[in-house]
Write an enzyme that holds these catalytic residues in place. Sequence first.
Site, PDB file in Angstrom:
ATOM      1  N   ILE A 166       0.911  -1.265  -0.002  1.00  0.00           N
ATOM      2  CA  ILE A 166       0.167   0.099   0.007  1.00  0.00           C
ATOM      3  C   ILE A 166       0.726   1.196   0.051  1.00  0.00           C
ATOM      4  O   ILE A 166       1.618   1.766   1.045  1.00  0.00           O
ATOM      5  CB  ILE A 166      -1.017   0.087   1.244  1.00  0.00           C
ATOM      6  N   THR A 167       0.859   1.931  -1.070  1.00  0.00           N
ATOM      7  CA  THR A 167       1.416   3.346  -1.039  1.00  0.00           C
ATOM      8  C   THR A 167       0.848   4.117  -0.050  1.00  0.00           C
ATOM      9  O   THR A 167      -0.399   4.384  -0.057  1.00  0.00           O
ATOM     10  CB  THR A 167       1.546   3.887  -2.402  1.00  0.00           C
ATOM     11  N   ARG A 276      30.871  15.940 -21.212  1.00  0.00           N
ATOM     12  CA  ARG A 276      32.044  15.231 -21.186  1.00  0.00           C
ATOM     13  C   ARG A 276      32.719  15.067 -22.420  1.00  0.00           C
ATOM     14  O   ARG A 276      32.325  14.808 -23.428  1.00  0.00           O
ATOM     15  CB  ARG A 276      31.284  13.710 -20.687  1.00  0.00           C
ATOM     16  N   GLU A 371       0.131  -1.481  -9.970  1.00  0.00           N
ATOM     17  CA  GLU A 371      -1.201  -1.196 -10.523  1.00  0.00           C
ATOM     18  C   GLU A 371      -1.220  -2.148 -11.941  1.00  0.00           C
ATOM     19  O   GLU A 371      -1.597  -1.718 -12.895  1.00  0.00           O
ATOM     20  CB  GLU A 371      -1.340   0.070 -10.993  1.00  0.00           C
ATOM     21  N   THR A 373       1.066  -5.811 -13.092  1.00  0.00           N
ATOM     22  CA  THR A 373       2.242  -5.988 -13.715  1.00  0.00           C
ATOM     23  C   THR A 373       2.170  -5.843 -15.186  1.00  0.00           C
ATOM     24  O   THR A 373       1.021  -5.927 -15.919  1.00  0.00           O
ATOM     25  CB  THR A 373       2.935  -7.327 -13.300  1.00  0.00           C
TER      26      THR A 373
END
Length: 391
Positions: A166-167, A276, A371, A373
Amino acid sequence: MADSTADGVERRLPTDEARELLSLVRDIARREIAPHAAEEEAAGRFPRELFALLSRSGLLGLPYAPEYGGGGQPYEVYLQVLEELASARLTVGLGASVHTLSCHALAGFGTDEQRAAHLPAMLGGGLLGAYCLSEPSAGSDAAALRTRAVREADGDWVIDGTKAWITHGGIADFCTVMARTGGPGARGITAFLVPGDAPGLSAAPPERKMGMKGSPTAQLHFDGVRVADDRRLGTEGQGFAIALDALDSGRLGIAACAVGLARAALDEAVSYARERRQFGRPIADFQGLRFLLADMATQVEAGRALYLEAARLRDEGRAFGRCAAMAKLFCTDAAMRVTTDAVQVLGGYGYTADFPVERYLREAKMLQIVEGTNQIQRVVIARHLVGPESR
């Protein structure tokens, strides 16, 4: 109505209001979210004060009706807001998406009285929501959930069981909970709106995750949690249909967050490649790396186009479930590819915590799981194409 982003890409926005809204979100993301993201994620700190700011700014209720404190915005706009938030910090973008998902059952299936009583505080009152469907033994097979709600003689319900993954578990002010009120299978499930401080509701310690450390994910334990019948959402047995309806929209939120994360990784890779120098010139001059960046940018743009197509179908009131599954599948797989390639562009530096791309890579993996897979998304898409599997 077009809007130019920082990278020069033209976005199509439906109104001047939407353009101003996205400009506000970018400003909040640049000033309030991005500067603290790396430090707070490393420390595992959840930015509750940021969510209070988003709530005050009207950004936690965007797709809901203005009469209840919502923003009245179409999903086409709301999802682009999520993308901006996620590009600054995934914990914030995903948190806004989960909160919106948690309000869906009440907004879409509650009575007028229930909406008037609860929705304004949920949308603009500083509250934070959690969506409680999965369980330790019921993830992809969510219809097998065991958490049970029993109706007492006085009409109240008593909920017992455990929800998992549970978020906002343990910090949410309210939870949309799917519980079994009838027999086995999808038809025996009912939805409830449960206060986060209800007696008998407790949270386990947060999961120790490889990424998204600032976003708490925890089991929630319901031990005789009493809920009044006026907090039942929809009819008895309608809960699983409500859950699936919410997930179709929630998958679009995940797709938008995935594009935001991938965009952040692309921006970091482009910036690094320009600065770079090797063999006397910027590494951005080398064709192999230029082609890699071109592929990354294409993944980002294709993902955005797909989630926006699904959003426009939804906004027009047309069937969008198949396209939502496609968007969730494609965008999250693309985020995994783009973040992996961003690490490669930075070489050894990309593997260190001195640059954010290693965090982006760890976060992208999670998006392929939550939500539904990506294997489940393929099941959903295939069913739309050729029908259900033979039994």
